[in-house]
Write a protein that holds these residues in place. Structure first.
Motif, mmCIF file in Angstrom:
data_model
loop_
_atom_site.group_PDB
_atom_site.id
_atom_site.type_symbol
_atom_site.label_atom_id
_atom_site.label_comp_id
_atom_site.label_asym_id
_atom_site.label_seq_id
_atom_site.Cartn_x
_atom_site.Cartn_y
_atom_site.Cartn_z
ATOM 1 N N ARG A 1 0.803 -1.227 0.000
ATOM 2 C CA ARG A 1 0.000 0.000 0.000
ATOM 3 C C ARG A 1 0.840 1.285 0.000
ATOM 4 O O ARG A 1 0.360 2.339 0.381
ATOM 5 N N TRP A 2 2.096 1.216 -0.477
ATOM 6 C CA TRP A 2 2.878 2.450 -0.587
ATOM 7 C C TRP A 2 3.879 2.364 -1.728
ATOM 8 O O TRP A 2 4.294 1.280 -2.138
ATOM 9 N N CYS A 3 4.266 3.559 -2.215
ATOM 10 C CA CYS A 3 5.281 3.662 -3.251
ATOM 11 C C CYS A 3 6.068 4.956 -3.042
ATOM 12 O O CYS A 3 5.477 6.018 -2.839
ATOM 13 N N LEU A 4 7.391 4.832 -3.028
ATOM 14 C CA LEU A 4 8.243 6.019 -3.061
ATOM 15 C C LEU A 4 8.419 6.429 -4.511
ATOM 16 O O LEU A 4 8.684 5.588 -5.371
ATOM 17 N N THR A 5 8.287 7.691 -4.791
ATOM 18 C CA THR A 5 8.460 8.150 -6.167
ATOM 19 C C THR A 5 9.265 9.435 -6.181
ATOM 20 O O THR A 5 9.453 10.089 -5.148
ATOM 21 N N SER A 6 9.756 9.784 -7.350
ATOM 22 C CA SER A 6 10.542 10.995 -7.532
ATOM 23 C C SER A 6 11.709 11.011 -6.548
ATOM 24 O O SER A 6 12.382 10.002 -6.357
ATOM 25 N N HIS A 7 11.952 12.156 -5.889
ATOM 26 C CA HIS A 7 13.131 12.287 -5.038
ATOM 27 C C HIS A 7 12.980 11.591 -3.697
ATOM 28 O O HIS A 7 13.934 11.570 -2.909
#
Length: 575
Positions: free
Chosen positions: A321-327
């Motif tokens: 249920r999570w995603c790190l994106t970009s910086h």
């Protein structure tokens, strides 16, 4: 819990990555909460766009029906629809310097933005980012600023976010677009220590006034570059680092007097001194007789920012249920303006996965695993690109060769995106977009018989040559010769740009050069590269005249402004 405090998605961080993601999700029916510990307006780096970024903006705008994102894909669109504070970008300019010596005019490069496509931007991020948040609000995103998330609690039914005020909200998924200080990265111990990245750099940057255009100071030269240095993103290159120069006052209808400057240094060669950032900047540029005069009367209009090593990475960017994106996922270096481009590629792949999960009620980690592969591949590719460039900065001949390799990769990637965009706009068939989610030019393994096998093998081989040069196994000049040899003997390098010719400084694709390349693509190029080149050029050029693709009226105004109307044109009110 109050139903008003329940959402499908919480997006953390209201920079362009977070606000664009929120706008696309909300536009397609998702209930989105956008949370930021700070507020707008604020300065952000990532002010210079590249053709691949702008084409991805077009694609995302069409795919998710957010036309405002397309305004940012051209200078004329951003100027007329968003803010008059933006600058124009007609080229990438690279000027090589040696400490204590005058600049040698022959040791310059320029990659002009082809006039047959579009004009790039220098984003004034304070205005652009704030405007994009308002677009997200327009489509239904709820925005909460000056609010810090102190914890996320994940369970079988969703996630609970707790704010510093004690308030709690519920959601089905979290997109973290915050940056280095990601709460999720800290909570789950995601940062790699030490980072896996090869590249090393630190930065100091600010906005200034009173900076002279480099064109007024550059050594006189018989080499006539295609457009003024001041009308593009200027890169001063020197051993151990580089400096960006991004002007916002570089066109006849400009309303913004600022100039963005940033000094990027390898801390292993240029350790941080015991002085203020401005003192360091002044001392450093004093070594270069053709850089220092540009800033003789310049003054900073905001506090300098200075950092330690910039590079950081995450062992994992996707979880339950999570995603790190970009910086939030990682960062390399502003060189070649890859950060925003990576953001757009990631967002394109993430948004439709979230929308499908909302529809199906399936939030399994496996459903989002592809994002991990995509994001890590994008970061690793950029790491190689920047690390190898810094290696080359110590020797002009090697830098000259690496510039040509970078140019080839940029051209190939842009052709791929051009083709996908044109096919999607015509067909609305999302299957034509799949190649952009698994970009072949960033693969780590070359499989026999795969598309573009020879081109991919060249990119892998030259990376190994550069690493050999870094280790000292091969000299810089020998490495340069090897890179140029591979370019000259390759049968898939589009001829319009003159990349294989060491006497050619300007990768300027003239109309004649484009026609020559189209003939080459049909008659001589390998079938896969030939088709990519032909379609990448022709399919998008046909779109140049479609309704809604370009701001022709604005293009005419800017074209006439220098000679007919000057600055007397009425400055439009941004929409």
């Amino acid at each position: 819990m109050d139903p008003k405090d329940e959402y499908d998605v919480i997006v953390v961080g209201s920079g362009l990555a977070g606000s664009m993601t929120s706008a696309c999700l909300s536009r397609n029916g998702a209930r989105v909460l956008l949370v930021d510990a700070g507020s707008h307006p604020r300065m952000s780096i990532g002010e210079s766009t590249i053709p691949a970024t702008s084409m991805m903006m077009r694609l995302v705008a069409e795919r998710y029906n957010v036309p405002e994102i397309k305004y940012l894909a051209t200078f004329e669109g951003a100027y007329s629809k968003v803010t008059t504070q933006v600058g124009v970008k007609r080229n990438f300019g690279f000027v090589y310097h040696r400490p204590g010596e005058r600049q040698v005019p022959r040791e310059t490069h320029m990659f002009p933005i082809p006039k047959i496509t579009h004009t790039e931007n220098h984003f004034f991020r304070q205005d652009v980012d704030n405007w994009m948040v308002l677009v997200a609000v327009k489509y239904g995103t709820k925005v909460v600023q000056q609010t810090r998330v102190t914890d996320f609690d994940f369970d079988e039914d969703g996630v609970t976010a707790t704010f510093h005020t004690g308030k709690q909200v519920r959601a089905q998924y979290v997109v973290d677009a915050s940056g280095y200080r990601s709460l999720l990265a800290e909570k789950f111990g995601l940062r790699e220590d030490p980072t896996r990245f090869r590249h090393h750099s630190r930065t100091l940057f600010t906005h200034m006034v009173g900076v002279k255009p480099y064109d007024e100071l550059a050594p006189k030269s018989r080499y006539h570059h295609p457009s003024p240095w001041h009308e593009g993103t200027l890169h001063h290159i020197f051993p151990g680092g580089w400096m960006w120069g991004i002007a916002f006052d570089n066109h006849h209808r400009a309303t913004n007097p600022l100039y963005s400057v940033g000094l990027q240094l390898d801390p292993r060669q240029h350790p941080k001194p015991d002085c203020t950032p401005e003192e360091e900047f002044r001392r450093f540029i004093a070594q270069y007789p053709d850089i220092a005069p540009q800033f003789a009367n310049a003054k900073a209009v905001r506090d300098w920012t200075r950092t330690d090593r910039l590079q950081y990475s995450s062992r994992q960017t996707v979880g339950y249920r999570w995603c790190l994106t970009s910086h939030a996922a990682g960062f390399i270096d502003p060189l070649f303006s890859r950060g925003l481009s990576n953001t757009m590629e990631t967002m394109n792949a993430l948004v439709h996965r979230i929308l499908s999960a909302i529809k199906d009620g399936d939030w399994s980690t496996e459903r989002f695993q592809h994002m991990q592969d995509l994001e890590q591949g994008l970061l690793d590719f950029n790491d190689d690109l920047c690390a190898n460039a810094y290696i080359s900065f110590g020797n002009f001949k090697l830098w000259d060769a690496w510039f040509r390799i970078w140019s080839l990769g940029q051209i190939i990637a842009t052709f791929e995106i051009n083709r996908a965009y044109a096919k999607f706009v015509d067909s609305r068939d999302e299957s034509v977009l799949k190649p952009l989610e698994s970009p072949w030019w960033r693969g780590k393994v070359v499989a026999k018989g795969q598309p573009y096998e020879n081109a991919l093998q060249l990119l892998r081989d030259v990376n190994e040559v550069m690493q050999s040069a870094q280790r000292g196994d091969i000299g810089a000049e020998d490495a340069a010769d090897e890179l140029l040899r591979r370019l000259r003997t390759a049968d898939f390098v589009p001829p319009a740009f003159g990349l294989e010719d060491p006497d050619n400084q300007w990768t300027d694709a003239s109309l004649f050069g484009v026609l020559k390349t189209l003939r080459w693509a049909k008659k001589k190029a390998p079938a896969d590269i030939g088709q990519l080149t032909y379609e990448g050029l022709t399919l998008f050029m046909k779109k140049r005249f479609d309704k809604g693709e370009f701001e022709f009226g604005e293009e005419l105004k800017h074209a006439l402004a220098p000679t007919v109307f000057g600055k007397r044109f009425r400055v439009p009110t941004p929409k």
